[in-house]
Design an enzyme around this catalytic site. Sequence first.
Site, PDB file in Angstrom:
ATOM      1  N   ASP A  16       9.612   7.452  -2.801  1.00 22.12           N
ATOM      2  CA  ASP A  16       9.210   6.435  -1.837  1.00 22.12           C
ATOM      3  C   ASP A  16       9.595   5.067  -2.390  1.00 22.12           C
ATOM      4  OD1 ASP A  16       7.758   5.329   0.464  1.00 22.12           O
ATOM      5  OD2 ASP A  16       6.266   4.690  -0.988  1.00 22.12           O
ATOM      6  N   SER A  17       9.510   4.059  -1.540  1.00 19.07           N
ATOM      7  CA  SER A  17       9.799   2.696  -1.977  1.00 19.07           C
ATOM      8  C   SER A  17       8.740   2.183  -2.946  1.00 19.07           C
ATOM      9  CB  SER A  17       9.880   1.771  -0.762  1.00 19.07           C
ATOM     10  OG  SER A  17       8.657   1.791  -0.064  1.00 19.07           O
ATOM     11  N   CYS A  79       9.002   8.547   2.656  1.00 20.93           N
ATOM     12  CA  CYS A  79       9.140   7.166   3.117  1.00 20.93           C
ATOM     13  C   CYS A  79       9.736   7.222   4.511  1.00 20.93           C
ATOM     14  CB  CYS A  79      10.063   6.404   2.166  1.00 20.93           C
ATOM     15  SG  CYS A  79      10.580   4.778   2.723  1.00 20.93           S
ATOM     16  N   GLU A 158      -1.175  -2.324  -0.331  1.00 22.37           N
ATOM     17  CA  GLU A 158      -0.802  -2.403  -1.746  1.00 22.37           C
ATOM     18  C   GLU A 158      -1.711  -3.361  -2.508  1.00 22.37           C
ATOM     19  OE1 GLU A 158       3.238  -2.409  -2.812  1.00 22.37           O
ATOM     20  OE2 GLU A 158       3.696  -0.755  -1.460  1.00 22.37           O
ATOM     21  N   CYS A 190       4.168   5.172   8.799  1.00 19.37           N
ATOM     22  CA  CYS A 190       4.456   4.601   7.480  1.00 19.37           C
ATOM     23  C   CYS A 190       3.520   5.294   6.522  1.00 19.37           C
ATOM     24  CB  CYS A 190       4.217   3.089   7.471  1.00 19.37           C
ATOM     25  SG  CYS A 190       4.312   2.362   5.813  1.00 19.37           S
ATOM     26  N   HIS A 192       2.010   4.382   4.011  1.00 14.42           N
ATOM     27  CA  HIS A 192       0.835   3.599   3.605  1.00 14.42           C
ATOM     28  C   HIS A 192      -0.332   3.786   4.581  1.00 14.42           C
ATOM     29  CE1 HIS A 192       3.846   1.442   1.243  1.00 14.42           C
ATOM     30  NE2 HIS A 192       2.898   0.766   0.622  1.00 14.42           N
TER      31      HIS A 192
END
Length: 279
Positions: A16-17, A79, A158, A190, A192
């Site tokens: 993932d990023s 991702c 984050e 996403c 997240h």
Amino acid sequence: MGKNSRDQRASVGVFDSGVGGLTVAREIMRNLPNEHIVYFGDTARVPYGSKSKDTIVRYSRQIIHFLRTQDVKAIVIACNTASALALDEVERELDIPILGVIKPGARVAVEATRNHKIGVIGTESTINSHMYKRLICEADPSITVYEKACPLLCPLVEEGWLKDPVTEEVAKRYLDGLLGKGIDSLILGCTHYPLLRSLIREIAGDQITLVNPAYETAKELGELLEREQLGNPDAPDEPRTAEPYRFFVSDMADKFGSFANSILPYDIETIQKINIEDY
């Protein structure tokens, strides 16, 4: 043709990023407890959501090259942005199975909707790719898909502001327009966003089905490994000769580790920083 036992005991590569893909790793740990994982978070180059397709494809190739040095038996692009922009390109270049998070999420949303109105939230790149919309409409042309880019949600996650009033206000502003369309299913497009699931549930209400592609991807991975005869035959409680979960990042290992340990069912002790540009 069956694969040999060395292949079966090899790890699954997950990338993932940054930290978002840990929601996918978490679902793999929960649902496929006998599988080993090598995780790479591209924390030096996050976010991916605002970058071009060429850049995302280049990053994905470098990461896959690194994961191949770890002898992985399959790869999960954890991702949405890289799944949308790079999966088709890199899949042709690989001799091991690879899957992304978009197809499993799109498929389940098609199964879940009753009024044929589906919402998708994601990064700008994911939304601008229209990949969810394309897959959903290919499966059922009668479905209307409403898309909304929510670029501020990733940095808030984050930052660890999962239940903060600021995050709630931002999420409300993003979701208001979608909810006004009468959707009955919402894809958390996403990786997240599953960490904001309870907040999104409060805003959206119980009548809307929240589709978590992280969970659906772990399920699809299990089916893929079984189909390819690549499932690890070892029981999860057997003594292991190697660390079952290994983590690598391109920067900020300490910050990554504290976030990972706050959401994973397993404490990470070692995170290795590597120079991904070398791959």
